[in-house]
Design an enzyme around this catalytic site. Structure first.
Site, PDB file in Angstrom:
ATOM      1  CG  ASP A 261      -2.305  -1.389  -3.303  1.00 44.16           C
ATOM      2  OD1 ASP A 261      -2.005  -1.091  -4.478  1.00 44.16           O
ATOM      3  OD2 ASP A 261      -1.479  -1.393  -2.369  1.00 44.16           O
TER       4      ASP A 261
ATOM      5  CE  LYS B  89       1.811  -0.647  -3.950  1.00 41.30           C
ATOM      6  NZ  LYS B  89       0.831  -1.672  -3.560  1.00 41.30           N
TER       7      LYS B  89
ATOM      8  CE1 TYR C 285       3.611  -3.673   0.235  1.00 39.35           C
ATOM      9  CE2 TYR C 285       1.434  -4.168  -0.644  1.00 39.35           C
ATOM     10  CZ  TYR C 285       2.399  -3.246  -0.277  1.00 39.35           C
ATOM     11  OH  TYR C 285       2.148  -1.900  -0.419  1.00 39.35           O
TER      12      TYR C 285
END
Length: 342
Positions: free
Chosen positions: A55, A86, A60
């Site tokens: 993930d 995401k 990030y």
């Protein structure tokens, strides 16, 4: 528990995920900058250890986590891993008017993040993610950080919630129907907001961060039973509540991204004492506990070195006696209704 054992992520997706996955936040230079080669080697080590779920997110490190994840995985057989990222932000270069903002990360790529849950913003985010990953297929897409904690006020959240359901959700729903992706989810830190999304759309899973852990079981009341009823899985992030359940109640311990307050330090100290009496590392109990609930399909702690990957594997495999869970209940440190592993 065997860290390589698998569970169905959701009733409809058909995805089998290892109960221990890989969370990509730390390799985005979350708390400190990391050597690029070591970060990539860490992802490779997780894959070689048999973990199948990876993930990551544009958030990030402003794409750095995706960049490193892709560098490691794109050389591997595509059917050997499940890739999750995401939507909700896309990246733009800094300008004189909007200088570089690390947005809570120590390092990362030289981009700023822009919240955008519209259709166009969502498609732009997906295109950028595929380019950074260097991988042309993504298995799971998650509507990220559409909650009050992130956006600051109920009013701001409601604006983005409406935008997300009219934009991101419809895009992801179409891609799932077309078979382009296999599962869609929502990734947030707030149980009440999970309920609102669950009642507004048809999601395969939720990435719930830090709200069902050895330290706190707020999701146990209504949300987890709803997930079981509807066949929605939980991909559990933040199993250590951002640090303290891994380090213990030491000076500087972090709880939910901040320094842990005294009452949390005290509670963790008491949990740690129970674990010590049964010769179980606190981190092992924290990693395994959530998997006692049938809604929880996998745990995705981060790692910043191949050694940490092996440590996570060992913690998941550590045998925990039933007496430990019983003592935590007796001491009032674990919800009486919380199911436990085994």
């Amino acid at each position: 528990m065997n860290p390589n054992s698998t569970r169905k992520l959701s009733a409809k997706s058909g995805l089998d995920v290892s109960i221990l996955g890989f969370g990509g936040g730390p390799i985005g230079d979350q708390y400190k900058q990391h050597d690029n080669d070591v970060a990539i080697e860490t992802v490779v080590a997780a894959h070689e250890a048999g973990l199948t779920l990876f993930d990551t997110s544009p958030h990030y490190g402003s794409g750095l986590s995706e960049h490193r994840t892709g560098a490691a995985l794109r050389k591997k057989p595509r059917d050997s891993y499940i890739l999750s990222t995401k939507v909700g932000r896309y990246l733009v270069p800094p300008t004189e008017d909007e200088p570089l903002d690390r947005d809570g990360f120590t390092g990362g790529l030289e981009f700023n993040r822009k919240f955008d849950y519209t259709r166009d913003g969502t498609l732009r985010s997906i295109d950028q993610s595929m380019a950074r990953l260097g991988i042309s297929s993504i298995d799971c897409l998650i509507i990220h950080d559409c909650d009050i904690w992130t956006h600051g006020t109920r009013e701001a959240y409601e604006f983005y919630f409406k935008q997300a359901m009219e934009g991101s959700y419809k895009v992801l729903h179409e891609l799932r129907d077309q078979g382009v992706i296999k599962a869609i989810g929502v990734g947030i830190n707030e149980v009440d907001i999970c309920m609102e999304f669950a009642n507004a759309g048809e999601f395969d899973f939720f990435l719930l961060a830090g709200r069902y852990t050895l330290l706190e079981q707020g999701a146990l009341g209504a949300f987890l039973p709803l997930c079981v009823e509807r066949g929605m899985g939980i991909m559990l992030g933040g199993p250590y509540n951002s640090g303290i359940l891994a380090t213990g109640a030491v000076e500087g311990a972090r709880y939910n991204y901040e320094l842990a307050p005294p009452e949390i330090m005290d509670r963790v100290s008491r949990i740690e004492a129970v674990c010590a009496r049964h010769n179980v590392p606190l981190a092992a109990a924290a990693l395994q506990f959530p998997l006692g609930h049938e809604a929880v399909k996998c745990i995705i702690p981060g790692a910043i070195s191949p050694d940490e990957v092996q440590q996570n594997m060992a913690l998941m495999a550590h045998e925990i006696p039933a007496e430990l869970w019983a003592e935590l209940r007796t001491e009032g440190l674990l919800n009486e209704q919380a199911p436990v592993p085994g």
